[in-house]
Design a protein around this motif. Structure first.
Motif, PDB file in Angstrom:
ATOM      1  N   VAL A   1      51.967 -46.432  22.070  1.00  0.00           N
ATOM      2  CA  VAL A   1      51.093 -47.560  22.396  1.00  0.00           C
ATOM      3  C   VAL A   1      49.778 -47.400  21.654  1.00  0.00           C
ATOM      4  N   SER A   2      49.451 -48.416  20.865  1.00  0.00           N
ATOM      5  CA  SER A   2      48.227 -48.375  20.079  1.00  0.00           C
ATOM      6  C   SER A   2      47.883 -49.786  19.622  1.00  0.00           C
ATOM      7  N   SER A   3      46.603 -50.087  19.554  1.00  0.00           N
ATOM      8  CA  SER A   3      46.154 -51.364  18.996  1.00  0.00           C
ATOM      9  C   SER A   3      45.489 -51.085  17.657  1.00  0.00           C
ATOM     10  N   PHE A   4      45.795 -51.898  16.681  1.00  0.00           N
ATOM     11  CA  PHE A   4      45.185 -51.748  15.357  1.00  0.00           C
ATOM     12  C   PHE A   4      45.022 -53.137  14.755  1.00  0.00           C
ATOM     13  N   TYR A   5      44.076 -53.237  13.836  1.00  0.00           N
ATOM     14  CA  TYR A   5      43.708 -54.549  13.305  1.00  0.00           C
ATOM     15  C   TYR A   5      43.706 -54.595  11.785  1.00  0.00           C
ATOM     16  N   ASP A   6      44.024 -53.473  11.153  1.00  0.00           N
ATOM     17  CA  ASP A   6      44.055 -53.450   9.691  1.00  0.00           C
ATOM     18  C   ASP A   6      45.014 -52.357   9.229  1.00  0.00           C
ATOM     19  N   ALA A   7      45.183 -52.247   7.932  1.00  0.00           N
ATOM     20  CA  ALA A   7      46.134 -51.282   7.376  1.00  0.00           C
ATOM     21  C   ALA A   7      45.753 -49.844   7.733  1.00  0.00           C
ATOM     22  N   ALA A   8      44.477 -49.546   7.770  1.00  0.00           N
ATOM     23  CA  ALA A   8      44.038 -48.189   8.118  1.00  0.00           C
ATOM     24  C   ALA A   8      44.406 -47.874   9.571  1.00  0.00           C
ATOM     25  N   GLY A   9      44.274 -48.852  10.446  1.00  0.00           N
ATOM     26  CA  GLY A   9      44.633 -48.656  11.850  1.00  0.00           C
ATOM     27  C   GLY A   9      46.131 -48.467  12.020  1.00  0.00           C
TER      28      GLY A   9
ATOM     29  N   MET B   1      73.706 -35.056  14.601  1.00  0.00           N
ATOM     30  CA  MET B   1      72.306 -35.065  14.209  1.00  0.00           C
ATOM     31  C   MET B   1      71.618 -36.216  14.935  1.00  0.00           C
ATOM     32  N   THR B   2      70.463 -35.951  15.482  1.00  0.00           N
ATOM     33  CA  THR B   2      69.761 -37.003  16.197  1.00  0.00           C
ATOM     34  C   THR B   2      68.664 -37.614  15.347  1.00  0.00           C
ATOM     35  N   CYS B   3      68.220 -38.751  15.792  1.00  0.00           N
ATOM     36  CA  CYS B   3      67.236 -39.537  15.074  1.00  0.00           C
ATOM     37  C   CYS B   3      66.336 -40.196  16.119  1.00  0.00           C
ATOM     38  N   THR B   4      65.106 -40.513  15.739  1.00  0.00           N
ATOM     39  CA  THR B   4      64.167 -41.155  16.654  1.00  0.00           C
ATOM     40  C   THR B   4      63.755 -42.522  16.119  1.00  0.00           C
ATOM     41  N   ALA B   5      63.782 -43.509  16.987  1.00  0.00           N
ATOM     42  CA  ALA B   5      63.214 -44.819  16.693  1.00  0.00           C
ATOM     43  C   ALA B   5      61.783 -44.791  17.216  1.00  0.00           C
ATOM     44  N   VAL B   6      60.819 -44.863  16.334  1.00  0.00           N
ATOM     45  CA  VAL B   6      59.407 -44.860  16.716  1.00  0.00           C
ATOM     46  C   VAL B   6      58.973 -46.316  16.858  1.00  0.00           C
ATOM     47  N   VAL B   7      58.666 -46.704  18.080  1.00  0.00           N
ATOM     48  CA  VAL B   7      58.295 -48.089  18.371  1.00  0.00           C
ATOM     49  C   VAL B   7      56.784 -48.168  18.522  1.00  0.00           C
ATOM     50  N   LEU B   8      56.144 -48.942  17.653  1.00  0.00           N
ATOM     51  CA  LEU B   8      54.707 -49.171  17.754  1.00  0.00           C
ATOM     52  C   LEU B   8      54.485 -50.440  18.562  1.00  0.00           C
ATOM     53  N   SER B   9      53.649 -50.343  19.589  1.00  0.00           N
ATOM     54  CA  SER B   9      53.414 -51.473  20.476  1.00  0.00           C
ATOM     55  C   SER B   9      51.984 -51.434  20.999  1.00  0.00           C
ATOM     56  N   SER B  10      51.445 -52.612  21.286  1.00  0.00           N
ATOM     57  CA  SER B  10      50.086 -52.658  21.839  1.00  0.00           C
ATOM     58  C   SER B  10      50.086 -52.484  23.356  1.00  0.00           C
ATOM     59  N   ALA B  11      51.274 -52.496  23.964  1.00  0.00           N
ATOM     60  CA  ALA B  11      51.400 -52.313  25.417  1.00  0.00           C
ATOM     61  C   ALA B  11      52.700 -51.562  25.689  1.00  0.00           C
ATOM     62  N   PRO B  12      52.793 -50.877  26.812  1.00  0.00           N
ATOM     63  CA  PRO B  12      54.030 -50.171  27.135  1.00  0.00           C
ATOM     64  C   PRO B  12      55.235 -51.121  27.147  1.00  0.00           C
ATOM     65  N   VAL B  13      56.334 -50.683  26.587  1.00  0.00           N
ATOM     66  CA  VAL B  13      57.575 -51.458  26.583  1.00  0.00           C
ATOM     67  C   VAL B  13      58.729 -50.555  26.979  1.00  0.00           C
ATOM     68  N   ASN B  14      59.759 -51.154  27.520  1.00  0.00           N
ATOM     69  CA  ASN B  14      60.973 -50.424  27.851  1.00  0.00           C
ATOM     70  C   ASN B  14      62.036 -50.860  26.849  1.00  0.00           C
TER      71      ASN B  14
ATOM     72  N   ASP C   1      46.959 -44.949  10.892  1.00  0.00           N
ATOM     73  CA  ASP C   1      46.545 -43.995  11.927  1.00  0.00           C
ATOM     74  C   ASP C   1      47.543 -43.991  13.091  1.00  0.00           C
ATOM     75  N   ALA C   2      47.984 -45.165  13.529  1.00  0.00           N
ATOM     76  CA  ALA C   2      48.956 -45.245  14.626  1.00  0.00           C
ATOM     77  C   ALA C   2      50.267 -44.570  14.232  1.00  0.00           C
ATOM     78  N   ARG C   3      50.729 -44.818  13.011  1.00  0.00           N
ATOM     79  CA  ARG C   3      51.978 -44.195  12.555  1.00  0.00           C
ATOM     80  C   ARG C   3      51.859 -42.675  12.492  1.00  0.00           C
ATOM     81  N   LEU C   4      50.750 -42.185  11.977  1.00  0.00           N
ATOM     82  CA  LEU C   4      50.566 -40.731  11.873  1.00  0.00           C
ATOM     83  C   LEU C   4      50.505 -40.078  13.252  1.00  0.00           C
ATOM     84  N   LYS C   5      49.820 -40.712  14.187  1.00  0.00           N
ATOM     85  CA  LYS C   5      49.758 -40.174  15.547  1.00  0.00           C
ATOM     86  C   LYS C   5      51.141 -40.180  16.188  1.00  0.00           C
TER      87      LYS C   5
END
Length: 75
Positions: free
Chosen positions: A26-34, A1-14, A37-41
């Protein structure tokens, strides 16, 4: 069974996580709503049954592969 690590970052990372697919969102956010939104996307891009979130500056413990295997094999 596979699994995905979802990495949230403000810039591309390897970042590779052993034993799982890695999806960098890649997403920038400044509050809980942001953050929500980044997690849902990012979730819209996940193609595995299971996933977890990881920040680009997180470090995983040395026993991560064992813990992951135990979690994935647990019903």
């Amino acid at each position: 069974m596979t699994c995905t690590a979802v990495v949230l970052s403000s810039a591309p990372v390897n970042l590779q996580v052993p034993g799982v697919e890695t999806l960098v969102h890649v997403s920038s956010f400044y509050d809980a709503a942001g953050l929500l939104d980044a997690r849902l996307k990012a979730l819209g891009r996940v193609q595995t049954e299971r996933f977890f979130f990881l920040d680009d500056d997180d470090e995983l413990p040395a026993d991560f592969p064992d813990v992951l295997a135990e979690c994935l094999n647990h019903p």
